[in-house]
Design a protein around this motif. Sequence first.
Motif, PDB file in Angstrom:
ATOM      1  N   UNK A 178       5.485  -4.320   7.559  1.00 62.55           N
ATOM      2  CA  UNK A 178       6.845  -3.793   7.515  1.00 62.55           C
ATOM      3  C   UNK A 178       7.563  -4.025   8.842  1.00 62.55           C
ATOM      4  N   UNK A 179       6.841  -3.835   9.949  1.00 59.47           N
ATOM      5  CA  UNK A 179       7.449  -3.992  11.276  1.00 59.47           C
ATOM      6  C   UNK A 179       7.854  -5.440  11.547  1.00 59.47           C
ATOM      7  N   UNK A 180       7.100  -6.407  11.013  1.00 57.96           N
ATOM      8  CA  UNK A 180       7.351  -7.817  11.296  1.00 57.96           C
ATOM      9  C   UNK A 180       8.286  -8.478  10.295  1.00 57.96           C
ATOM     10  N   UNK A 213       6.136  -2.972  -5.296  1.00 62.35           N
ATOM     11  CA  UNK A 213       5.353  -2.102  -6.171  1.00 62.35           C
ATOM     12  C   UNK A 213       4.281  -1.379  -5.357  1.00 62.35           C
ATOM     13  N   UNK A 214       4.273  -0.044  -5.345  1.00 59.01           N
ATOM     14  CA  UNK A 214       3.222   0.680  -4.605  1.00 59.01           C
ATOM     15  C   UNK A 214       1.870   0.543  -5.300  1.00 59.01           C
ATOM     16  N   UNK A 215       0.831   0.305  -4.522  1.00 52.44           N
ATOM     17  CA  UNK A 215      -0.518   0.178  -5.075  1.00 52.44           C
ATOM     18  C   UNK A 215      -1.484   1.059  -4.286  1.00 52.44           C
ATOM     19  N   UNK A 216      -2.529   1.490  -4.951  1.00 55.61           N
ATOM     20  CA  UNK A 216      -3.558   2.315  -4.318  1.00 55.61           C
ATOM     21  C   UNK A 216      -4.636   1.388  -3.775  1.00 55.61           C
ATOM     22  N   UNK A 217      -4.407   0.881  -2.576  1.00 53.17           N
ATOM     23  CA  UNK A 217      -5.350  -0.049  -1.983  1.00 53.17           C
ATOM     24  C   UNK A 217      -4.664  -0.936  -0.968  1.00 53.17           C
ATOM     25  N   UNK A 218      -5.394  -1.859  -0.377  1.00 51.44           N
ATOM     26  CA  UNK A 218      -4.829  -2.705   0.688  1.00 51.44           C
ATOM     27  C   UNK A 218      -4.040  -3.885   0.146  1.00 51.44           C
ATOM     28  N   UNK A 219      -3.101  -4.374   0.953  1.00 52.56           N
ATOM     29  CA  UNK A 219      -2.477  -5.670   0.657  1.00 52.56           C
ATOM     30  C   UNK A 219      -3.465  -6.748   1.102  1.00 52.56           C
ATOM     31  N   UNK A 273       0.849  -1.200   0.000  1.00 55.39           N
ATOM     32  CA  UNK A 273       0.000   0.000   0.000  1.00 55.39           C
ATOM     33  C   UNK A 273       0.882   1.246   0.000  1.00 55.39           C
ATOM     34  N   UNK A 274       0.593   2.166  -0.910  1.00 50.81           N
ATOM     35  CA  UNK A 274       1.431   3.356  -0.991  1.00 50.81           C
ATOM     36  C   UNK A 274       1.138   4.352   0.130  1.00 50.81           C
ATOM     37  N   UNK A 275      -0.057   4.288   0.696  1.00 49.06           N
ATOM     38  CA  UNK A 275      -0.409   5.139   1.838  1.00 49.06           C
ATOM     39  C   UNK A 275      -0.511   4.256   3.077  1.00 49.06           C
ATOM     40  N   UNK A 276       0.432   4.415   3.990  1.00 48.58           N
ATOM     41  CA  UNK A 276       0.493   3.549   5.176  1.00 48.58           C
ATOM     42  C   UNK A 276       0.309   4.377   6.434  1.00 48.58           C
ATOM     43  N   UNK A 277      -0.673   4.004   7.243  1.00 49.63           N
ATOM     44  CA  UNK A 277      -0.921   4.672   8.515  1.00 49.63           C
ATOM     45  C   UNK A 277      -0.183   3.938   9.624  1.00 49.63           C
ATOM     46  N   UNK A 278       0.308   4.674  10.585  1.00 54.81           N
ATOM     47  CA  UNK A 278       0.950   4.061  11.746  1.00 54.81           C
ATOM     48  C   UNK A 278      -0.057   3.139  12.440  1.00 54.81           C
ATOM     49  N   UNK A 279       0.348   1.900  12.668  1.00 48.88           N
ATOM     50  CA  UNK A 279      -0.519   0.950  13.352  1.00 48.88           C
ATOM     51  C   UNK A 279      -1.405   0.140  12.439  1.00 48.88           C
ATOM     52  N   UNK A 280      -1.430   0.451  11.138  1.00 50.14           N
ATOM     53  CA  UNK A 280      -2.286  -0.285  10.209  1.00 50.14           C
ATOM     54  C   UNK A 280      -1.671  -1.640   9.874  1.00 50.14           C
ATOM     55  N   UNK A 281      -2.432  -2.473   9.142  1.00 52.12           N
ATOM     56  CA  UNK A 281      -1.952  -3.806   8.787  1.00 52.12           C
ATOM     57  C   UNK A 281      -0.721  -3.725   7.881  1.00 52.12           C
TER      58      UNK A 281
END
Length: 434
Positions: free
Chosen positions: A130-132, A143-149, A117-125
Amino acid sequence: MKFPGQRKSKHYFPVDRRDPLISQSAVLAERGKAYVVGIDQTLVDIEAHVDLAFLERYGLSRGHSMLISDDVAEQIYDELKSNNMVVSEFAGGTIGNTMHNYSVLADSHSILLGVMSQDIRIGSYAYRYLCNTSSRVNLDYLQPVDGPVGRCFTFITEGGERSFGINAGKMDHLDVAHIPETIIKESSALVITAYLVRGEDGTPMKDAAMTAVRYAREAGVPVVLTLGTRFVIESDPQWWRDFISENVTVLAMNEEEGEALTGFSDPLAAADKALDWADMVLCTAGPVGLYMAAYTEEDFKRETTLPLLPGVIPEFNMYEFSRPMTRSGCRVPKRIYSHISPYMGGPEKIKNTNGAGDGALSAVLHDMVANAYHRSAVPNSAKHVAEFLTYSSLSQVCKYANRVSYEVLAQSSPRLSRGLPEKEDSLEEVYWER
């Protein structure tokens, strides 16, 4: 000569001093080239405690697995988060797990291809993904995408019953333009899963995966395929046999997937049959342990000093101290096999078997990359009188894969949080020279 990583076992790192005859700058340069590339459907596993009313509200079938739309998945996720119902959010995906575990074991970099996802919020899935993931896994080529993984929800109701909701999101939208040709052709192995090459209609993932496979084959880079699930294979086993024969060097599977592919329920027989199409086979068999099968040159075969084992192939481990080779690289190919029972009998309690096979494969990849690295850094070594696939004998690779699989089962998580202990009681006898 040290391979990438911090393992102290002399089996993997037989020399602990710098060799004055070898340029250290050249060694460091080669170390940077020793890496694995993996392609995956990026997804996050989300566990939450819910009640039956929650399942009914979203039309989820109790105790079953269902596909859910993007809109429903967002509504579910928002409610779970706002009411603090989420128990855990962890990065998932077969190849993602394997790349993470490889980098933890080798303490060296790998490269993961997929979408994010190209737009990532802190704490989101997406943030949790990325954290794990180990910092050693290079995510720069995602590849950045406009939507959820992808998201796999596990809904736990009172009494521990589990229901599942799966949302693909944009995980199958990796396109050919984001497959880096040079990166793949300079790698030591390309790792894919069966899900990728039988992609959903209307998504570019299959074309992207097949393009990566073509790049690897053009450069002589080993292609490693993990089957993933028997249901994908049994729908058209002949198609998979042809695909493996044409494209795959190393095949990883469990006993159920092996049966779907070969028709043999016995894991040794399935591994042996799979050698008709692949050059090396890893077959995990749950409480039975794991089997490996491969080819070696008749002139380079080495007899085991361990007890000979019975099976559908009598005394099948006779030459397990041999090192695997590709069948095409052998003048007179000889089939070799090895088996090992679960390390220390296996964990006393197994809460989750997810990721055990991925852990075993990551160990095999570590040994393969160590071999490629050593061959580049010390090409005149006696270790490279032929084009071997691994640095170690089939027996030692089998032991290593088994030990890593145990570690994954013992921690009830598909991703290792640390490497193996420096001193391994299971590796008292080392045969790196074999």
